[in-house]
Design a protein around this motif. Structure first.
Motif, PDB file in Angstrom:
ATOM      1  N   ARG A 119      24.889  75.618 -67.826  1.00  0.00           N
ATOM      2  CA  ARG A 119      26.021  75.017 -68.641  1.00  0.00           C
ATOM      3  C   ARG A 119      27.280  74.846 -67.874  1.00  0.00           C
ATOM      4  NH1 ARG A 119      25.275  75.977 -74.218  1.00  0.00           N
ATOM      5  NH2 ARG A 119      23.328  77.015 -74.835  1.00  0.00           N
ATOM      6  N   SER A 120      27.429  75.759 -66.823  1.00  0.00           N
ATOM      7  CA  SER A 120      28.633  75.383 -65.873  1.00  0.00           C
ATOM      8  C   SER A 120      28.393  73.767 -65.175  1.00  0.00           C
ATOM      9  CB  SER A 120      28.743  76.419 -64.863  1.00  0.00           C
ATOM     10  OG  SER A 120      29.658  75.971 -63.821  1.00  0.00           O
ATOM     11  N   ARG A 123      29.153  71.136 -67.566  1.00  0.00           N
ATOM     12  CA  ARG A 123      30.404  71.055 -68.045  1.00  0.00           C
ATOM     13  C   ARG A 123      31.198  70.390 -66.986  1.00  0.00           C
ATOM     14  NH1 ARG A 123      30.132  76.127 -70.677  1.00  0.00           N
ATOM     15  NH2 ARG A 123      30.468  77.002 -69.143  1.00  0.00           N
ATOM     16  N   LYS A 124      30.957  70.636 -65.865  1.00  0.00           N
ATOM     17  CA  LYS A 124      31.642  70.134 -64.433  1.00  0.00           C
ATOM     18  C   LYS A 124      31.083  68.467 -64.523  1.00  0.00           C
ATOM     19  CE  LYS A 124      33.328  70.674 -60.517  1.00  0.00           C
ATOM     20  NZ  LYS A 124      34.660  71.319 -59.893  1.00  0.00           N
ATOM     21  N   ASP A 128      30.152  67.800 -72.838  1.00  0.00           N
ATOM     22  CA  ASP A 128      30.588  68.933 -73.680  1.00  0.00           C
ATOM     23  C   ASP A 128      29.741  69.923 -74.239  1.00  0.00           C
ATOM     24  OD1 ASP A 128      32.521  70.233 -75.194  1.00  0.00           O
ATOM     25  OD2 ASP A 128      32.390  68.883 -76.874  1.00  0.00           O
TER      26      ASP A 128
END
Length: 140
Positions: A119-120, A123-124, A128
């Protein structure tokens, strides 16, 4: 288990995603994401012939090499990653192709760690993505 429309199968799809996609590395995984456009791939139709029709949503491919561990360990890591990907399908664009390469540390990482790292990474890469399942349940 990921349903059929959500899986990458062909070597060409993996290669295109790894070579042309954006890449982000985390401690235990490396994520490659490509959003195909007509100008990227000559096999895709151009603007005059219309958009590419795809059924399903984003497609995921996994690379879990022997460096990760024995066959039992590799399959366990792949199952964990597939389960995490199934939870992310609604959050990614339908035309995205994603390749996740597991690094040797993925063998000892917990599912929560892998979920957090994936998930990180998304996001990076400016997708979204909501909080991890642990964050949603209120656990820390």
């Amino acid at each position: 288990m990921l349903p059929e429309p959500y899986r990458l199968h062909h070597r060409a799809d993996f290669s295109r995603t790894v070579r042309r996609g954006r890449r982000i590395g985390r401690r235990d995984i490396v994520v490659h994401v490509v959003l195909p456009t007509p100008s990227d791939d000559p096999a895709l139709p151009d603007a005059e012939t219309g958009p590419l029709v795809r059924f399903g949503g984003p497609r995921f491919g996994l690379i879990v090499s022997k460096a990760v561990g024995t066959a039992v360990v590799r399959h366990r890591v792949a199952r964990r990653l597939r389960h995490i990907c199934a939870g992310l399908m609604a959050d990614l664009p339908a035309d995205a192709d994603v390749v996740i390469r597991a690094l040797p540390g993925a063998a000892t990482a917990t599912s929560a760690d892998l979920d957090r790292q994936l998930r990180s990474a998304f996001r990076k890469l400016a997708f979204d993505i909501g909080p991890t399942r642990l964050d949603q349940s209120g656990a820390s």
